[in-house]
Design an enzyme around this catalytic site. Structure first.
Site, PDB file in Angstrom:
ATOM      1  N   TYR A 144       0.818  -1.216   0.000  1.00 39.86           N
ATOM      2  CA  TYR A 144       0.000   0.000   0.000  1.00 39.86           C
ATOM      3  C   TYR A 144       0.855   1.272   0.000  1.00 39.86           C
ATOM      4  O   TYR A 144       0.340   2.360  -0.208  1.00 39.86           O
ATOM      5  CB  TYR A 144      -0.947   0.030   1.207  1.00 39.86           C
ATOM      6  CG  TYR A 144      -1.988  -1.066   1.207  1.00 39.86           C
ATOM      7  CD1 TYR A 144      -2.152  -1.903   0.119  1.00 39.86           C
ATOM      8  CD2 TYR A 144      -2.818  -1.263   2.309  1.00 39.86           C
ATOM      9  CE1 TYR A 144      -3.095  -2.919   0.119  1.00 39.86           C
ATOM     10  CE2 TYR A 144      -3.778  -2.275   2.312  1.00 39.86           C
ATOM     11  CZ  TYR A 144      -3.904  -3.102   1.220  1.00 39.86           C
ATOM     12  OH  TYR A 144      -4.845  -4.097   1.228  1.00 39.86           O
ATOM     13  N   LYS A 201       4.302 -15.145   2.514  1.00 35.26           N
ATOM     14  CA  LYS A 201       4.170 -15.909   1.268  1.00 35.26           C
ATOM     15  C   LYS A 201       5.582 -16.185   0.780  1.00 35.26           C
ATOM     16  O   LYS A 201       5.986 -15.822  -0.329  1.00 35.26           O
ATOM     17  CB  LYS A 201       3.340 -15.084   0.262  1.00 35.26           C
ATOM     18  CG  LYS A 201       2.978 -15.799  -1.014  1.00 35.26           C
ATOM     19  CD  LYS A 201       1.913 -16.875  -0.836  1.00 35.26           C
ATOM     20  CE  LYS A 201       1.642 -17.577  -2.160  1.00 35.26           C
ATOM     21  NZ  LYS A 201       0.819 -18.804  -1.983  1.00 35.26           N
ATOM     22  N   ASP A 233      -2.077 -18.036   2.260  1.00 36.61           N
ATOM     23  CA  ASP A 233      -3.245 -18.742   1.709  1.00 36.61           C
ATOM     24  C   ASP A 233      -3.727 -19.813   2.677  1.00 36.61           C
ATOM     25  O   ASP A 233      -4.929 -20.003   2.889  1.00 36.61           O
ATOM     26  CB  ASP A 233      -2.938 -19.322   0.314  1.00 36.61           C
ATOM     27  CG  ASP A 233      -1.541 -19.932   0.196  1.00 36.61           C
ATOM     28  OD1 ASP A 233      -0.710 -19.706   1.097  1.00 36.61           O
ATOM     29  OD2 ASP A 233      -1.280 -20.638  -0.791  1.00 36.61           O
ATOM     30  N   ASP A 257      -4.727  -6.703   6.242  1.00 38.18           N
ATOM     31  CA  ASP A 257      -5.978  -6.038   5.894  1.00 38.18           C
ATOM     32  C   ASP A 257      -7.048  -7.085   5.612  1.00 38.18           C
ATOM     33  O   ASP A 257      -8.163  -7.059   6.143  1.00 38.18           O
ATOM     34  CB  ASP A 257      -5.714  -5.165   4.650  1.00 38.18           C
ATOM     35  CG  ASP A 257      -6.879  -4.254   4.316  1.00 38.18           C
ATOM     36  OD1 ASP A 257      -7.830  -4.167   5.111  1.00 38.18           O
ATOM     37  OD2 ASP A 257      -6.829  -3.624   3.236  1.00 38.18           O
ATOM     38  N   ASP A 261     -10.144  -8.698   8.372  1.00 36.85           N
ATOM     39  CA  ASP A 261     -11.575  -8.618   8.055  1.00 36.85           C
ATOM     40  C   ASP A 261     -12.204 -10.009   8.068  1.00 36.85           C
ATOM     41  O   ASP A 261     -13.322 -10.189   8.545  1.00 36.85           O
ATOM     42  CB  ASP A 261     -11.791  -7.966   6.683  1.00 36.85           C
ATOM     43  CG  ASP A 261     -12.015  -6.468   6.808  1.00 36.85           C
ATOM     44  OD1 ASP A 261     -11.604  -5.892   7.846  1.00 36.85           O
ATOM     45  OD2 ASP A 261     -12.598  -5.868   5.888  1.00 36.85           O
TER      46      ASP A 261
END
Ligand code: NAD
Length: 368
Positions: A144, A201, A233, A257, A261
């Site tokens: 980001y 990852k 994942d 992020d 959620d």
């Protein structure tokens, strides 16, 4: 009274002022009991700041935030200030502005299933037993904040047979950015279940391989804390398969992020989720929900996410752990007695146990 703590209050927009009033009420009860004087310094942020000063994040607000021992933010935004005109100020600029100005690089979101609210989750109750995790998300680096942009396509537009426009975002981390966030996670784990899942990852991304190296180097300083590497994942899957395996999870900005959620939905109710954003100076505490303009001014908003944010403030900024435990227990006890605001009520809620914002705050204050 010996000690005093200055709290910069940012009630913001929508239901913000209503839930802020309940936070002040509860803090006054805690202060009286603990012999701590809480001083409240209210400031403008978001839509109301645009209305009154023209800026979503006025200079005066930054000065008050810097001068405070902690910042308590309710929520900002609403349809009144929605605009696609890039020259007009937007409330969200206030939120991003204060996070940046305070250098808040660590976002902490607890996800705990309260027995009384077991039925609110979309998962079956049997999967939820013992769920009590803390997600630590890196907040100022990664995808980001890396270089991004667009370039015209080679050999013209895609519609004309060329490659078309190129767009790119860059995931980039420096060692110090990884080290400081991983330390936040290990420090937190020491006060909890002594286990850290470091999510990356590393099978694909170079930034993740550096993340993993640094995480292990930091882990060596915490021999009492178990460290588990998990690919992002797999983590997305494990969160709905066996969420109770997690104590503290630490991960980079975008992974955090998305995963936070996903994890928040384990509780099933937005009105119950608190968060803390920490940096090297003043920290900021806020509920995870927005300003709920659809119910603003009606006195029916759930103040508990705000009160759980107060609990985090007591813990992380003031090191008042016993007071924080008591507040958490008071909230659980009120819910166990069957009291509900509209958003967390279900078919089994007795009509006489349905309460509004103020009554819910009163019930928690009484339990304290
Ligand atoms: P929202 O979280 O405000 O509301 C989503 C739904 O949940 C609404 O139906 C609302 O009534 C309900 N809800 C939220 N909090 C509640 C509470 N405490 N008690 C009872 N019900 C509650 O999200 P939204 O509708 O997408 O956004 C509304 C505004 O809030 C927008 O302007 C958005 O930009 C802003 N927003 C601000 C923040 C923040 O301040 N950190 C976060 C998210 C959204």
């Amino acid at each position: 009274m010996s000690e005093s703590k200055r709290i910069c209050l940012l009630p913001g927009d929508g239901i913000g002022p209503e839930i802020t009033a309940e936070a002040v009420k509860v803090l006054e009860v805690i202060g009286a009991r603990e012999g701590v004087r809480f001083e409240f310094d209210e400031a403008l942020l978001g839509g109301i700041a645009i209305d009154e000063t023209g800026s979503p994040f006025p200079e005066e607000t930054l000065a008050k935030a810097h001068a405070a021992d902690a910042v308590l933010l309710a929520a900002i935004g609403g349809p009144k200030w929605d605009t696609t005109d890039p020259t007009k100020p937007r409330p969200e600029q206030g939120l991003l502005g204060i996070r940046k100005a305070l250098g808040l690089y660590a976002n902490l979101r607890p996800v705990k299933i309260l027995d009384a609210l077991n039925d609110a989750s979309s998962l079956k109750a049997e999967y939820l037993e013992g769920v009590d995790m803390l997600i630590v998300r890196e907040l100022t680096g990664g995808l980001y904040f890396g270089a991004s942009g667009r370039e015209d396509g080679v050999e013209g537009a895609a519609s004309g047979g060329g490659e078309g426009m190129r767009a790119y975002d860059t995931m980039e981390y420096r060692e110090y950015e990884i080290e400081r966030i991983v330390r936040v996670a290990f420090d937190a784990a020491r006060t909890r279940g002594k286990k850290v899942h470091s999510v990356d990852k590393a099978n694909v991304l170079e930034s993740s391989r550096l993340w993993r190296e640094v995480a292990h180097r930091v882990a060596a300083d915490y021999p009492d804390v178990e460290v588990v590497d998990q690919l992002v994942d797999n983590t997305a899957m494990q969160l709905v398969r066996w969420p109770a395996q997690f104590d503290v999870m630490v991960t980079e900005n975008m992974f955090g992020d998305i995963l936070s959620d996903e994890a928040s939905m384990l509780t099933g109710s937005l009105g119950m989720l608190a968060s803390a954003s920490l940096g090297d100076g003043t920290a900021l505490y806020e509920p995870s929900h927005g300003s709920a303009p659809d119910i603003a001014g009606q006195g029916i908003a759930n103040p508990l996410a705000m009160l759980l944010s107060v609990e985090m403030m007591l813990r992380y900024s003031f090191e008042m752990h016993e007071a924080a435990d008591r507040l958490a227990a008071a909230i659980e006890a009120v819910l166990a007695d069957g009291w509900r605001t509209r958003d967390i009520a279900d078919a089994s809620t007795l009509p006489q146990k349905m309460v509004g914002t103020k009554a819910m705050g009163d019930l928690v204050a009484e339990k304290l």
